[in-house]
Scaffold this active site. Structure first.
Site, short mmCIF file in Angstrom:
data_model
loop_
_atom_site.label_atom_id
_atom_site.label_comp_id
_atom_site.label_asym_id
_atom_site.label_seq_id
_atom_site.Cartn_x
_atom_site.Cartn_y
_atom_site.Cartn_z
N SER A 177 17.90 -6.63 1.56
CA SER A 177 18.16 -4.76 2.60
C SER A 177 19.87 -5.20 2.30
O SER A 177 20.54 -6.46 2.81
CB SER A 177 17.78 -4.71 3.24
OG SER A 177 19.14 -3.44 3.97
N ASN A 212 7.35 -8.49 0.25
CA ASN A 212 7.85 -6.98 0.35
C ASN A 212 7.44 -6.32 2.01
O ASN A 212 8.65 -5.81 2.65
CB ASN A 212 7.07 -5.86 -0.37
CG ASN A 212 7.69 -4.32 -0.47
OD1 ASN A 212 8.86 -3.76 -0.25
ND2 ASN A 212 6.19 -3.99 0.68
N ALA A 235 19.12 -9.06 10.56
CA ALA A 235 19.73 -10.74 11.49
C ALA A 235 18.11 -11.51 10.04
O ALA A 235 19.00 -12.09 9.16
CB ALA A 235 18.53 -11.05 12.31
N LYS A 278 17.29 -9.70 7.47
CA LYS A 278 17.53 -9.76 6.25
C LYS A 278 18.49 -10.44 5.17
O LYS A 278 18.65 -10.87 3.71
CB LYS A 278 17.81 -8.34 5.35
CG LYS A 278 16.84 -7.36 5.86
CD LYS A 278 15.83 -7.34 5.11
CE LYS A 278 14.25 -5.93 5.56
NZ LYS A 278 13.41 -6.40 4.23
N SER A 333 0.83 -1.16 -0.11
CA SER A 333 -0.46 0.32 0.01
C SER A 333 1.15 1.15 0.11
O SER A 333 0.40 2.28 -0.76
CB SER A 333 -1.40 -0.09 1.25
OG SER A 333 0.12 -0.27 2.53
N ARG A 334 2.01 1.24 0.32
CA ARG A 334 2.67 2.52 0.90
C ARG A 334 4.31 2.63 -0.07
O ARG A 334 4.59 0.82 -0.15
CB ARG A 334 2.92 2.83 1.90
CG ARG A 334 2.24 3.51 2.64
CD ARG A 334 1.72 4.12 3.82
NE ARG A 334 2.56 3.22 5.30
CZ ARG A 334 3.16 3.57 5.86
NH1 ARG A 334 4.29 3.81 5.71
NH2 ARG A 334 3.34 2.24 6.90
N TYR A 348 16.72 -5.94 12.66
CA TYR A 348 16.34 -6.04 10.71
C TYR A 348 17.79 -7.08 9.85
O TYR A 348 17.09 -7.17 9.44
CB TYR A 348 16.93 -4.63 10.52
CG TYR A 348 16.40 -3.76 9.11
CD1 TYR A 348 14.83 -4.14 8.78
CD2 TYR A 348 17.13 -3.20 8.27
CE1 TYR A 348 14.96 -3.55 7.77
CE2 TYR A 348 16.80 -3.21 7.06
CZ TYR A 348 16.00 -3.27 6.61
OH TYR A 348 14.98 -2.80 5.08
N ASN A 363 -1.63 -8.66 8.55
CA ASN A 363 -0.64 -8.44 9.20
C ASN A 363 0.79 -10.03 8.70
O ASN A 363 0.04 -10.84 8.65
CB ASN A 363 -0.60 -9.01 10.49
CG ASN A 363 1.17 -8.22 11.76
OD1 ASN A 363 1.36 -8.35 10.97
ND2 ASN A 363 0.54 -8.75 12.84
P1 NAP Z 1 7.19 1.86 4.29
O1 NAP Z 1 7.24 2.76 3.31
O2 NAP Z 1 7.38 1.57 5.36
O3 NAP Z 1 5.75 0.38 3.66
C1 NAP Z 1 5.78 -0.68 4.46
C2 NAP Z 1 5.01 -1.27 3.73
O4 NAP Z 1 4.52 -2.55 4.53
C3 NAP Z 1 2.97 -0.51 4.27
O5 NAP Z 1 2.47 -0.75 2.45
C4 NAP Z 1 2.96 -1.43 5.37
O6 NAP Z 1 1.49 -1.01 4.89
C5 NAP Z 1 3.26 -2.54 5.14
N1 NAP Z 1 3.52 -3.28 6.33
C6 NAP Z 1 4.26 -2.89 7.20
N2 NAP Z 1 3.87 -3.72 7.98
C7 NAP Z 1 3.21 -4.62 7.64
C8 NAP Z 1 2.34 -6.16 8.30
N3 NAP Z 1 2.97 -6.77 9.29
N4 NAP Z 1 2.00 -6.82 7.41
C9 NAP Z 1 1.30 -6.16 6.06
N5 NAP Z 1 1.65 -5.17 6.41
C10 NAP Z 1 3.15 -4.34 6.57
O7 NAP Z 1 8.50 0.99 3.53
P2 NAP Z 1 9.11 1.05 2.35
O8 NAP Z 1 10.59 1.46 2.65
O9 NAP Z 1 8.35 0.77 1.27
O10 NAP Z 1 10.07 -1.09 2.48
C11 NAP Z 1 9.45 -1.87 1.63
C12 NAP Z 1 10.38 -3.25 2.29
O11 NAP Z 1 12.17 -2.57 1.50
C13 NAP Z 1 10.48 -3.38 3.55
O12 NAP Z 1 10.61 -5.06 3.25
C14 NAP Z 1 11.53 -2.71 3.65
O13 NAP Z 1 12.59 -3.29 5.34
C15 NAP Z 1 12.96 -3.27 2.93
N6 NAP Z 1 14.02 -2.39 1.75
C16 NAP Z 1 13.80 -0.66 2.06
C17 NAP Z 1 14.55 0.16 2.01
C18 NAP Z 1 14.21 1.84 2.36
O14 NAP Z 1 15.28 2.30 1.75
N7 NAP Z 1 13.24 2.53 2.08
C19 NAP Z 1 16.52 -0.25 2.28
C20 NAP Z 1 15.77 -1.74 2.09
C21 NAP Z 1 15.14 -2.63 1.84
P3 NAP Z 1 0.91 -0.16 6.35
O15 NAP Z 1 0.61 1.42 5.86
O16 NAP Z 1 -0.78 -0.97 6.46
O17 NAP Z 1 1.65 0.03 7.42
#
Ligand code: NAP
Length: 251
Positions: free
Chosen positions: A142, A90, A157, A159, A14-15, A155, A63
């Protein structure tokens, strides 16, 4: 359109990165379902935007740490669509803190959401992919899983665990026409990184070879490629997408 006729599920769609993945898969012609945890507004607005652009999309509150829900929703999608071609794991969270101060709750929340979810969703989806002798699994890990970061033992651990899981599952299911890959993003501009961006965006940008933060689409474009037939010979890989953040640096 490279994914016409395909069906896809994106967890945490969703985000942020997940949202961009939903768009990228839909634009290539896939029917897409995505999960979210609590932000109903963001999920509903995405469905409306997709429908306005003539894409079929389904939002499901689930969840990622709930294994029973994973089985229920994957089964219902397979019943609805008769198959699930693409799974993008994701959903992820951070609960940063030095280990000395890290509560067991913050440890377990991250393990359950980021890593156990990979087991739940892959386990739920794999039987149908094996029967179809076709499938694409893309796990979002990550660079922290490989290089580490202070304050992210939990985190990192998860990834690092995802990357190991990816290689093993790729081995197990390759001969069934299924590929399994990880994408390891660097620093991507999403809600997850908002606080650190506000504090240190200039400093971080200087460490990135291409001199900009990543955008969710930088990851989503690779997800759509790995989901396509063009990527049929790529499996068990961890694709770093970080604009050169980790090149030859201390990270
Ligand atoms: P984000 O902006 O915080 O968005 C997280 C998304 O995951 C939202 O849609 C959220 O839904 C959903 N979510 C969170 N907890 C959840 C749960 N328990 N069950 C189901 N859905 C859940 O995160 P992002 O930056 O896009 O990250 C996405 C992925 O990329 C993650 O695995 C993160 O570790 C990885 N990542 C991100 C970065 C970065 O720099 N951003 C870097 C490396 C890896 P709600 O809105 O309903 O909470």
């Amino acid at each position: 359109m490279k994914l016409a006729g395909k069906t896809a599920l994106v967890t945490g769609g969703s985000r942020g990165i997940g949202r961009a993945c939903v768009w990228a898969l839909a634009k290539e012609g896939a029917k897409v379902a995505f999960t979210y945890n609590s932000n109903v507004e963001a999920a509903e607005s995405l469905v409306k935007e997709l429908e306005l652009d003539q894409h079929e999309a389904v939002a499901i509150q689930a969840n990622a740490a709930d294994g029973a829900k994973a089985v229920e929703l994957v089964d219902s999608l397979i019943e609805k669509w008769e198959k699930l071609d693409i799974l993008v794991n994701n959903a992820g969270i951070i609960r940063d803190g030095l280990l000395m101060q890290m509560s067991e709750e913050n440890w377990l929340d991250v393990i359950n959401t980021n890593l156990n979810s990979i087991y739940y969703y892959c386990h739920a989806a794999i039987r149908s992919m094996i029967s179809a002798r076709s499938g694409r699994i893309i796990n979002i890990s990550s660079v922290a899983g490989r290089y580490g970061n202070p304050g992210q033992t939990n985190y990192a651990a998860t990834k690092g665990g995802i990357d190991g899981f990816t290689r093993c599952l790729a081995y197990e299911v390759g001969r069934r026409g299924i590929t399994v890959n990880s994408i390891a993003p660097g620093f991507i501009a999403t809600d997850m990184t908002e606080a650190i961006r506000n504090a240190a965006e200039k400093e971080i940008t200087k460490q990135i070879a291409v001199r900009r933060l990543g955008q969710p689409e930088d990851i989503a474009n690779a997800v759509a490629f790995l989901a396509s037939d063009d990527a049929a010979y790529i499996t068990g890989q961890v694709l770093t997408i970080d604009g050169g953040l980790t090149l030859g640096s201390g990270m």
